[in-house]
Write a protein that holds these residues in place. Structure first.
Motif, PDB file in Angstrom:
ATOM      1  N   ASP A  61      32.438  37.782  44.605  1.00  0.00           N
ATOM      2  CA  ASP A  61      33.558  37.509  43.816  1.00  0.00           C
ATOM      3  C   ASP A  61      34.488  38.633  43.382  1.00  0.00           C
ATOM      4  OD1 ASP A  61      34.433  37.017  41.058  1.00  0.00           O
ATOM      5  OD2 ASP A  61      32.955  36.172  40.131  1.00  0.00           O
ATOM      6  N   PRO A  62      36.103  38.425  43.704  1.00  0.00           N
ATOM      7  CA  PRO A  62      36.803  39.411  43.030  1.00  0.00           C
ATOM      8  C   PRO A  62      36.488  39.788  41.640  1.00  0.00           C
ATOM      9  CG  PRO A  62      38.235  37.554  43.252  1.00  0.00           C
ATOM     10  CD  PRO A  62      36.241  37.336  43.595  1.00  0.00           C
ATOM     11  N   ASP A  63      35.454  39.015  40.645  1.00  0.00           N
ATOM     12  CA  ASP A  63      36.388  39.910  39.950  1.00  0.00           C
ATOM     13  C   ASP A  63      34.403  40.918  39.410  1.00  0.00           C
ATOM     14  OD1 ASP A  63      38.466  38.109  38.291  1.00  0.00           O
ATOM     15  OD2 ASP A  63      37.090  37.517  37.855  1.00  0.00           O
ATOM     16  N   VAL A  64      33.338  40.608  40.431  1.00  0.00           N
ATOM     17  CA  VAL A  64      32.451  41.378  40.116  1.00  0.00           C
ATOM     18  C   VAL A  64      32.659  43.187  40.765  1.00  0.00           C
ATOM     19  CG1 VAL A  64      30.718  41.670  40.167  1.00  0.00           C
ATOM     20  CG2 VAL A  64      31.388  39.144  39.628  1.00  0.00           C
ATOM     21  N   SER A  65      32.603  44.024  40.486  1.00  0.00           N
ATOM     22  CA  SER A  65      33.256  45.401  41.605  1.00  0.00           C
ATOM     23  C   SER A  65      31.116  45.867  41.782  1.00  0.00           C
ATOM     24  CB  SER A  65      33.798  45.773  40.852  1.00  0.00           C
ATOM     25  OG  SER A  65      33.601  46.183  39.661  1.00  0.00           O
ATOM     26  N   LEU A  66      30.378  46.014  40.385  1.00  0.00           N
ATOM     27  CA  LEU A  66      29.372  46.522  40.271  1.00  0.00           C
ATOM     28  C   LEU A  66      28.658  45.473  39.667  1.00  0.00           C
ATOM     29  CD1 LEU A  66      29.828  50.005  39.028  1.00  0.00           C
ATOM     30  CD2 LEU A  66      29.499  49.728  40.773  1.00  0.00           C
ATOM     31  N   ALA A  67      27.127  45.305  40.465  1.00  0.00           N
ATOM     32  CA  ALA A  67      26.036  44.437  39.659  1.00  0.00           C
ATOM     33  C   ALA A  67      25.039  45.189  40.106  1.00  0.00           C
ATOM     34  CB  ALA A  67      25.587  43.653  41.093  1.00  0.00           C
ATOM     35  N   SER A  68      24.227  46.088  39.018  1.00  0.00           N
ATOM     36  CA  SER A  68      22.867  46.267  38.228  1.00  0.00           C
ATOM     37  C   SER A  68      21.401  45.169  38.949  1.00  0.00           C
ATOM     38  CB  SER A  68      22.866  46.505  37.204  1.00  0.00           C
ATOM     39  OG  SER A  68      22.380  45.507  36.265  1.00  0.00           O
ATOM     40  N   GLN A  69      20.834  46.163  39.113  1.00  0.00           N
ATOM     41  CA  GLN A  69      19.612  45.581  40.219  1.00  0.00           C
ATOM     42  C   GLN A  69      19.491  44.675  39.217  1.00  0.00           C
ATOM     43  OE1 GLN A  69      16.410  48.650  40.668  1.00  0.00           O
ATOM     44  NE2 GLN A  69      16.237  47.745  42.490  1.00  0.00           N
ATOM     45  N   GLU A  70      18.943  44.516  38.000  1.00  0.00           N
ATOM     46  CA  GLU A  70      18.050  44.046  36.832  1.00  0.00           C
ATOM     47  C   GLU A  70      19.367  42.455  36.577  1.00  0.00           C
ATOM     48  OE1 GLU A  70      18.950  47.578  36.320  1.00  0.00           O
ATOM     49  OE2 GLU A  70      17.292  47.747  35.411  1.00  0.00           O
ATOM     50  N   SER A  71      20.680  42.672  36.967  1.00  0.00           N
ATOM     51  CA  SER A  71      21.453  41.728  36.735  1.00  0.00           C
ATOM     52  C   SER A  71      21.627  40.707  38.366  1.00  0.00           C
ATOM     53  CB  SER A  71      22.931  42.020  36.809  1.00  0.00           C
ATOM     54  OG  SER A  71      23.402  42.127  37.718  1.00  0.00           O
ATOM     55  N   VAL A  72      21.318  41.206  39.043  1.00  0.00           N
ATOM     56  CA  VAL A  72      20.464  40.550  40.231  1.00  0.00           C
ATOM     57  C   VAL A  72      19.341  40.253  40.153  1.00  0.00           C
ATOM     58  CG1 VAL A  72      20.251  40.869  42.839  1.00  0.00           C
ATOM     59  CG2 VAL A  72      22.108  41.911  41.342  1.00  0.00           C
TER      60      VAL A  72
END
Length: 125
Positions: A61-72
């Motif tokens: 998704d172009p709006d997502v640059s970083l994804a934390s472990q918790e969010s994944v």
């Protein structure tokens, strides 16, 4: 083309108690969600879906640059629960047809009958 999914009945509660494989995952103090070691030495994953693939999908998704472990982990767990819920609801329709295998029409019936799945109407076309 009809897609089919094999679904087995969940084990009885007494089987879960004997095997020790299904342990309570809440409140065990483990925050990262990667793996949990049972008393028998086996490692049980808290998330059954591959977290690396979930993260790759999130980053697509172009709006997502970083994804934390918790969010994944939360997205993976929510996806598992969603798939389990729709599969159980579709299983009801398969059992009404005296079948043990889910077919596309069972998913269609579940989507049409249950208001929570209204957002999925037309997606299997």
């Amino acid at each position: 083309m009809a897609a089919t999914v094999a679904v087995s009945a969940p084990p009885a509660e007494s089987e879960l108690d004997r095997s020790g494989a299904e342990e309570e995952l809440r409140g065990d103090g483990e925050e990262d969600g990667a793996q949990h070691t049972s008393p028998s030495g086996q490692q049980n994953r808290l998330a059954k879906l591959p977290l690396s693939r979930i993260k790759a999908l999130m980053k697509a998704d172009p709006d997502v640059s970083l994804a934390s472990q918790e969010s994944v982990f939360i997205i993976a767990k929510a996806t598992e629960l969603f798939v389990e819920m729709i599969a159980k609801d579709a299983l009801v329709y398969a059992q009404q047809g005296k079948r043990k295998t889910l077919q596309r029409k069972d998913l269609d019936n579940a989507i049409e009958a249950i208001d929570e799945f209204a957002f999925l109407e037309g997606t299997l076309d």
